[in-house]
Design a protein around this motif. Structure first.
Motif, short mmCIF file in Angstrom:
data_model
loop_
_atom_site.label_atom_id
_atom_site.label_comp_id
_atom_site.label_asym_id
_atom_site.label_seq_id
_atom_site.Cartn_x
_atom_site.Cartn_y
_atom_site.Cartn_z
N TRP A 28 -12.68 20.95 -7.79
CA TRP A 28 -14.09 20.58 -7.60
C TRP A 28 -14.85 20.59 -8.92
CZ3 TRP A 28 -15.10 17.77 -3.74
CH2 TRP A 28 -14.46 17.94 -2.53
N SER A 29 -14.51 21.49 -9.82
CA SER A 29 -15.14 21.50 -11.14
C SER A 29 -14.83 20.21 -11.88
CB SER A 29 -14.66 22.68 -11.98
OG SER A 29 -15.12 23.88 -11.44
N GLU A 30 -13.57 19.82 -11.87
CA GLU A 30 -13.16 18.59 -12.55
C GLU A 30 -13.76 17.35 -11.86
OE1 GLU A 30 -11.67 15.90 -15.13
OE2 GLU A 30 -11.81 18.07 -15.38
N SER A 31 -13.81 17.37 -10.54
CA SER A 31 -14.41 16.25 -9.80
C SER A 31 -15.89 16.10 -10.15
CB SER A 31 -14.27 16.45 -8.29
OG SER A 31 -12.93 16.41 -7.91
N TYR A 32 -16.59 17.22 -10.24
CA TYR A 32 -18.01 17.21 -10.57
C TYR A 32 -18.22 16.70 -11.99
CZ TYR A 32 -22.87 18.91 -10.86
OH TYR A 32 -24.24 19.01 -11.01
N ARG A 33 -17.43 17.22 -12.93
CA ARG A 33 -17.53 16.78 -14.32
C ARG A 33 -17.26 15.28 -14.43
NH1 ARG A 33 -14.81 14.96 -17.97
NH2 ARG A 33 -12.82 15.26 -16.94
N SER A 34 -16.24 14.83 -13.78
CA SER A 34 -15.86 13.42 -13.81
C SER A 34 -16.95 12.54 -13.19
CB SER A 34 -14.54 13.24 -13.06
OG SER A 34 -14.23 11.90 -12.89
N SER A 35 -17.50 12.99 -12.09
CA SER A 35 -18.54 12.23 -11.41
C SER A 35 -19.81 12.13 -12.26
CB SER A 35 -18.86 12.87 -10.06
OG SER A 35 -19.71 12.05 -9.30
N VAL A 36 -20.16 13.23 -12.93
CA VAL A 36 -21.34 13.22 -13.80
C VAL A 36 -21.11 12.27 -14.98
CG1 VAL A 36 -22.73 14.62 -15.40
CG2 VAL A 36 -22.19 15.49 -13.13
N GLU A 37 -19.90 12.27 -15.53
CA GLU A 37 -19.60 11.37 -16.64
C GLU A 37 -19.64 9.91 -16.21
OE1 GLU A 37 -16.11 12.46 -18.82
OE2 GLU A 37 -16.94 14.42 -19.35
N GLU A 38 -19.09 9.61 -15.03
CA GLU A 38 -19.14 8.24 -14.51
C GLU A 38 -20.59 7.82 -14.29
OE1 GLU A 38 -16.75 7.78 -10.98
OE2 GLU A 38 -15.04 8.76 -11.94
N LEU A 39 -21.38 8.71 -13.73
CA LEU A 39 -22.79 8.43 -13.49
C LEU A 39 -23.52 8.18 -14.80
CD1 LEU A 39 -25.07 8.27 -11.41
CD2 LEU A 39 -25.35 10.73 -11.61
N SER A 40 -23.21 8.97 -15.80
CA SER A 40 -23.82 8.78 -17.12
C SER A 40 -23.49 7.40 -17.69
CB SER A 40 -23.32 9.88 -18.06
OG SER A 40 -23.88 9.73 -19.34
N SER B 124 -31.00 15.33 -16.03
CA SER B 124 -31.45 14.39 -17.04
C SER B 124 -31.12 12.95 -16.62
CB SER B 124 -30.78 14.73 -18.37
OG SER B 124 -31.00 13.71 -19.30
N ILE B 125 -29.91 12.76 -16.12
CA ILE B 125 -29.48 11.43 -15.67
C ILE B 125 -30.35 10.98 -14.50
CG2 ILE B 125 -27.60 10.19 -14.55
CD1 ILE B 125 -25.67 11.95 -16.22
N GLU B 126 -30.67 11.91 -13.61
CA GLU B 126 -31.51 11.58 -12.46
C GLU B 126 -32.88 11.08 -12.92
OE1 GLU B 126 -33.05 13.61 -8.29
OE2 GLU B 126 -31.78 14.77 -9.64
N GLY B 127 -33.41 11.71 -13.97
CA GLY B 127 -34.69 11.26 -14.54
C GLY B 127 -34.58 9.85 -15.10
N GLU B 128 -33.45 9.56 -15.75
CA GLU B 128 -33.24 8.22 -16.29
C GLU B 128 -33.14 7.18 -15.18
OE1 GLU B 128 -30.07 7.99 -19.24
OE2 GLU B 128 -30.44 10.09 -19.74
N ILE B 129 -32.51 7.55 -14.07
CA ILE B 129 -32.40 6.63 -12.93
C ILE B 129 -33.79 6.35 -12.38
CG2 ILE B 129 -31.57 6.38 -10.56
CD1 ILE B 129 -29.08 8.00 -11.39
N GLU B 130 -34.60 7.39 -12.23
CA GLU B 130 -35.97 7.20 -11.73
C GLU B 130 -36.77 6.30 -12.66
OE1 GLU B 130 -37.68 8.05 -8.86
OE2 GLU B 130 -35.62 8.44 -8.23
N LYS B 131 -36.62 6.52 -13.96
CA LYS B 131 -37.33 5.70 -14.94
C LYS B 131 -36.91 4.23 -14.82
CE LYS B 131 -37.37 7.60 -18.97
NZ LYS B 131 -37.03 7.97 -20.36
N ALA B 132 -35.61 4.00 -14.69
CA ALA B 132 -35.10 2.64 -14.55
C ALA B 132 -35.58 2.01 -13.24
CB ALA B 132 -33.58 2.64 -14.60
N LYS B 133 -35.62 2.82 -12.19
CA LYS B 133 -36.09 2.33 -10.89
C LYS B 133 -37.55 1.92 -10.97
CE LYS B 133 -36.43 3.59 -6.04
NZ LYS B 133 -36.21 4.63 -5.05
N HIS B 134 -38.37 2.75 -11.60
CA HIS B 134 -39.79 2.43 -11.74
C HIS B 134 -39.99 1.20 -12.62
CE1 HIS B 134 -41.10 5.77 -9.41
NE2 HIS B 134 -40.58 6.67 -10.23
#
Length: 144
Positions: A12-24, A88-98
């Protein structure tokens, strides 16, 4: 059993890290797609963010179940770093959405200062012409 729990925690640690990197990576590519495709890209990022949050919940459950303090502390520290990055990524998504919402509201054209100044000058010219017509009408009505 301990090695099973440790491997679940690692998974789960690796899955979370990988998912955050993909999202980034997804978020970083938003600015590179054409404006008409950005809305779809933002929706993809939001979907990936939801999946990442689900993975984080599973990781949190594994962390609670882990009894080995050293392993748990190490995993919690890594998770905190990823949480900060995810926020931080979530903030960037919100900014892009706005920005996408704003572009849809204002149309695709992006106006600069020169455009606004030209519009103001045109409005000023029209106002001046209108005032001139009004003055002529007032003068004409005095003659009558």
């Amino acid at each position: 059993e301990r090695s099973g729990m440790a491997s679940d925690l690692e998974y789960w640690s690796e899955s979370y890290r990988s998912s955050v990197e993909e999202l980034s990576g997804l978020v970083a590519s938003i600015g590179q797609v054409p404006a008409d495709e950005r809305g779809e890209m933002v929706r993809q990022c939001e979907a990936k963010l939801r999946r990442t949050r689900g993975i984080k919940k599973s990781l949190a459950v594994e962390l609670r179940l882990t009894r080995e303090r050293e392993v748990k502390a190490k995993a919690e520290a890594a998770t905190k770093e990823l949480d900060a990055r995810c926020a931080s990524i979530e903030g960037e998504i919100e900014k892009a959405k706005h920005a996408d919402d704003r572009a849809q509201l204002l149309g695709d054209e992006v106006k600069g200062n020169e455009d606004y100044l030209a519009g103001a000058e045109q409005l000023q010219d029209e106002t001046e012409q209108s005032l001139g017509r009004t003055l002529r009408l007032v003068e004409a009505s005095k003659d009558v």
